[in-house]
Design a protein around this motif. Structure first.
Motif: not given
Length: 363
Positions: A284-289
């Motif tokens: 999984l790649i996620t946008d940064a949060w």
């Protein structure tokens, strides 16, 4: 104890991202002895796009999208020990909230369960006359499916008596590794319906990297993207039912999580798809949060991208072996620390504390 739960839909994930959250958590609560009835309106063509039939662990009442039907089901709140009104039901939410509050017994625990707390709080700040402001004085408990301390503090400042985040999680019986399917084969896949507060981020984190990596294949799943101009190496699948989520997550080299604007800005709000993908063993790649490291370890169990450029760079260098290793590590983590059984245990503790408190106060 009996729970009357008024939400968007338990039976259909069509234009309804909360479906798997409801299913995982309510199923786990039923295993702790709760008797649950879920009330959902017949809207957005969900009746024709069901993922499941009514489960044995929860009674489901589907009511017509009329004011008369709404009032009829709201009256059933009087039969419950715990009355839950969720956010984003999708039909006459304000009227439903008022009706549920009016019909709940005086000795019942009244809960507002917010499945999009950052967005709800933003609306409350912009609308000082919103009915939820007054309703918070009657509501005993606010539960949210994310948001962390920023959401807790904001709700308390708005007048909530108590606010507790109950995060998304994994149901290992529903989301788990399966065999890959050729129709989902690609380098990077993203699953999410087209929503106004997500579209610009999808362009930045998914479509822009696709345009930079013409030699790679990208797959877009979700409703509403039919008239969206897409790069030539992006294929659109349309709605992907929950029965196909495991194969959708495990087949591509990597899958992408893109938060909605309010969730990304607030942080501490992992989407259901984070745990679903990890539960299938996906890379999984996620946008940064803010707060992602509380759930999965960046670089080892999840890859984090600050922008579309980061996504493109990750995909340029990501090997199949590394992708599989990251997916395996994520699977171990979510099975060990982030299951709905664990979330339900927290919820049960919070609910029972309120009843015990009421018994003491009445003595």
């Amino acid at each position: 104890m009996k729970i009357a739960f008024y939400g968007s839909s338990l039976l259909s994930s069509y234009w309804n991202g909360a479906a798997t959250y409801y299913r995982g958590l309510l199923k786990a609560l039923s295993q702790l002895g709760y008797e649950i009835t879920f009330y959902e309106p017949d809207v957005y063509d969900r009746r024709n796009n069901r993922d499941i039939e009514a489960p044995e662990w929860c009674a489901v009442v589907v009511y017509e999208a009329t004011r008369h039907a709404l009032m009829q089901v709201a009256a059933h709140a009087a039969e419950a020990d715990i009355v839950v009104k969720a956010s984003g039901v999708g039909f006459e939410d304000e009227a439903l909230l008022r009706a549920v509050l009016d019909h709940a017994r005086r000795d019942a625990l009244v809960v507002f369960w917010d499945v999009d707390a950052p967005a709800t709080l933003g609306q409350l700040r912009d609308e000082p006359d919103h009915p939820l402001h007054a309703a918070l004085r009657q509501i005993d408990l606010v539960l949210t499916y994310g948001g962390g301390d920023p959401v807790v503090w904001a709700y308390r400042a708005m007048g909530a008596k108590e606010c507790v985040p109950i995060y998304n999680a994994l149901d290992p019986e529903t989301h788990h590794p399966v065999a890959s399917q050729a129709r989902f084969a690609c380098d990077l896949a993203f699953l999410g319906s087209r929503l106004p507060d997500r579209e610009a981020r999808v362009e930045a984190f998914f479509l822009d990297p696709a345009s930079r990596l013409q030699e790679q294949r990208f797959l877009l799943g979700g409703s509403g993207w039919g008239d969206k101009p897409l790069p030539g190496n992006v294929s659109w699948l349309g709605h992907v039912g929950t029965r196909d989520h495991n194969a959708f997550n495990v087949t591509p080299k990597a899958v992408l999580n893109i938060s909605r604007d309010s969730m990304a800005a607030n942080g501490f709000s992992p989407a259901t798809r984070v745990f679903e993908a990890a539960g299938a063993g996906a890379c999984l790649i996620t946008d940064a949060w803010l707060g992602v490291e509380l759930f999965l370890k960046p670089g080892e169990e999840i890859l984090v991208a600050r922008d579309g450029g980061d996504v493109a760079e990750i995909m340029r260098t990501l090997t199949p072996n590394r992708a599989k290793a990251i997916g395996a590590s994520a699977l171990r983590r979510v099975r060990g620390e982030h299951t709905y059984a664990m979330r339900a245990a927290v919820t049960d503790t919070v609910l029972r504390r309120h009843f015990e408190r009421g018994t003491v106060e009445a003595a």
